[in-house]
Design an enzyme around this catalytic site. Sequence first.
Site, PDB file in Angstrom:
ATOM      1  N   TYR A 220       0.834  -1.200   0.000  1.00 43.67           N
ATOM      2  CA  TYR A 220       0.000   0.000   0.000  1.00 43.67           C
ATOM      3  C   TYR A 220       0.866   1.245   0.000  1.00 43.67           C
ATOM      4  O   TYR A 220       1.946   1.270   0.604  1.00 43.67           O
ATOM      5  CB  TYR A 220      -0.880   0.044   1.252  1.00 43.67           C
ATOM      6  CG  TYR A 220      -2.090  -0.845   1.204  1.00 43.67           C
ATOM      7  CD1 TYR A 220      -3.226  -0.465   0.501  1.00 43.67           C
ATOM      8  CD2 TYR A 220      -2.096  -2.061   1.874  1.00 43.67           C
ATOM      9  CE1 TYR A 220      -4.345  -1.284   0.466  1.00 43.67           C
ATOM     10  CE2 TYR A 220      -3.214  -2.886   1.843  1.00 43.67           C
ATOM     11  CZ  TYR A 220      -4.325  -2.496   1.144  1.00 43.67           C
ATOM     12  OH  TYR A 220      -5.423  -3.301   1.101  1.00 43.67           O
TER      13      TYR A 220
ATOM     14  N   TYR B 188      -0.577  -9.895   0.416  1.00 45.41           N
ATOM     15  CA  TYR B 188       0.457  -9.369   1.320  1.00 45.41           C
ATOM     16  C   TYR B 188       0.357 -10.057   2.685  1.00 45.41           C
ATOM     17  O   TYR B 188      -0.716 -10.500   3.099  1.00 45.41           O
ATOM     18  CB  TYR B 188       0.355  -7.844   1.469  1.00 45.41           C
ATOM     19  CG  TYR B 188      -0.977  -7.308   1.955  1.00 45.41           C
ATOM     20  CD1 TYR B 188      -1.306  -7.315   3.314  1.00 45.41           C
ATOM     21  CD2 TYR B 188      -1.883  -6.763   1.062  1.00 45.41           C
ATOM     22  CE1 TYR B 188      -2.518  -6.797   3.757  1.00 45.41           C
ATOM     23  CE2 TYR B 188      -3.098  -6.260   1.494  1.00 45.41           C
ATOM     24  CZ  TYR B 188      -3.404  -6.273   2.837  1.00 45.41           C
ATOM     25  OH  TYR B 188      -4.606  -5.761   3.279  1.00 45.41           O
TER      26      TYR B 188
ATOM     27  N   HIS C 223      -7.093  -8.489  -2.987  1.00 45.30           N
ATOM     28  CA  HIS C 223      -8.414  -7.922  -2.740  1.00 45.30           C
ATOM     29  C   HIS C 223      -8.429  -6.437  -3.037  1.00 45.30           C
ATOM     30  O   HIS C 223      -7.385  -5.769  -3.028  1.00 45.30           O
ATOM     31  CB  HIS C 223      -8.854  -8.145  -1.285  1.00 45.30           C
ATOM     32  CG  HIS C 223      -7.935  -7.507  -0.290  1.00 45.30           C
ATOM     33  ND1 HIS C 223      -6.765  -8.084   0.111  1.00 45.30           N
ATOM     34  CD2 HIS C 223      -8.009  -6.318   0.381  1.00 45.30           C
ATOM     35  CE1 HIS C 223      -6.155  -7.299   0.984  1.00 45.30           C
ATOM     36  NE2 HIS C 223      -6.879  -6.215   1.167  1.00 45.30           N
TER      37      HIS C 223
ATOM     38  N   HIS D 148     -10.561  -2.994  -1.709  1.00 49.57           N
ATOM     39  CA  HIS D 148     -11.515  -2.437  -0.747  1.00 49.57           C
ATOM     40  C   HIS D 148     -12.462  -1.498  -1.487  1.00 49.57           C
ATOM     41  O   HIS D 148     -12.034  -0.732  -2.359  1.00 49.57           O
ATOM     42  CB  HIS D 148     -10.780  -1.637   0.341  1.00 49.57           C
ATOM     43  CG  HIS D 148      -9.843  -2.469   1.167  1.00 49.57           C
ATOM     44  ND1 HIS D 148     -10.210  -3.067   2.344  1.00 49.57           N
ATOM     45  CD2 HIS D 148      -8.539  -2.793   0.991  1.00 49.57           C
ATOM     46  CE1 HIS D 148      -9.190  -3.721   2.865  1.00 49.57           C
ATOM     47  NE2 HIS D 148      -8.148  -3.571   2.062  1.00 49.57           N
TER      48      HIS D 148
ATOM     49  N   ARG E 219      -3.036 -12.012   3.274  1.00 49.03           N
ATOM     50  CA  ARG E 219      -4.317 -11.597   2.720  1.00 49.03           C
ATOM     51  C   ARG E 219      -4.391 -12.034   1.257  1.00 49.03           C
ATOM     52  O   ARG E 219      -3.443 -11.834   0.508  1.00 49.03           O
ATOM     53  CB  ARG E 219      -4.474 -10.058   2.756  1.00 49.03           C
ATOM     54  CG  ARG E 219      -4.530  -9.379   4.089  1.00 49.03           C
ATOM     55  CD  ARG E 219      -5.666  -9.773   5.016  1.00 49.03           C
ATOM     56  NE  ARG E 219      -6.905 -10.270   4.438  1.00 49.03           N
ATOM     57  CZ  ARG E 219      -7.905  -9.520   3.963  1.00 49.03           C
ATOM     58  NH1 ARG E 219      -7.827  -8.227   3.962  1.00 49.03           N
ATOM     59  NH2 ARG E 219      -9.014 -10.073   3.503  1.00 49.03           N
TER      60      ARG E 219
HETATM   61 FE   LIG Z   1      -6.238  -4.556   2.318  1.00 49.67          FE
END
Ligand SMILES: [Fe+2]
Length: 245
Positions: free
Chosen positions: A111, A150, A163, A165, A160
């Site tokens: 991110y 990640y 995905h 959000h 995870r």
């Molecule tokens: Fe996330």
Amino acid sequence: MTDAPEPGGYFPRDRGWHPPALSPAYKTTVKRAPSFAPLSFPTSLGEETGPVFGHETLGPLDGDLIHNFAGLENPAIGPRIVVHGRVLDESARPVPGALIEIWQANAGGRYRHRNESYLAPLDPHFGGCGRVVSREDGSYEFRTVMPGPYPWPNGMNDWRPAHIHLSIFGPAFAQRLVTQMYFEGDPLIWLCPIVGAIPSRAAIESLIAPVDSARNIPMDARAYKFDIVLRGRRQTMFENRKEGM
Ligand SMILES: [Fe+2]
């Protein structure tokens, strides 16, 4: 998920569709879960009717995460995809004018955020945020790159699944729903403790976007289809608003 209309009538929000606040395998819920019964506050008129900032102010590249950070000459790195679908109500009627905000990790699973600590590199061409507004027929579409999985410090070996959000705003601030979209065929979905906190397999499957080859952009991008159902038997599993409006 079909688009077949259901008979009319009121569809109360199904509280059993949501994960319990306390899901010990998802460790941070142990501290976050309330210890006391929730108090109910009535919403104010302004919360229910006030306009939401952002519906009318979209830029031309807001729905194009491949280019909206570094410009058309500097596309983001990673597998190029299109995500499209419709926002639907409990009777499968289209919901126009919904503001859909998107945020995600880059193709390496990182991110762009000051609290991010994963060692995967930033992509100088990718910001990771975008937004679109649903059209008259409820349809929406955005372009992005496939986010990478990640790791996260839950069980020290938890990853995870890939995905995206999504936040969906209706015409008022109090009408905000938040969810995550996963990708068909990803084996990490069924190993994820956050996904595992969702009690219903059907609710999990409502979050998995199937491949939609018919909507591929030839020699450019693959397509995934993700319908967002606000309420009713086919409702998308939202991670907030258990209390619902
Ligand atoms: Fe996330």
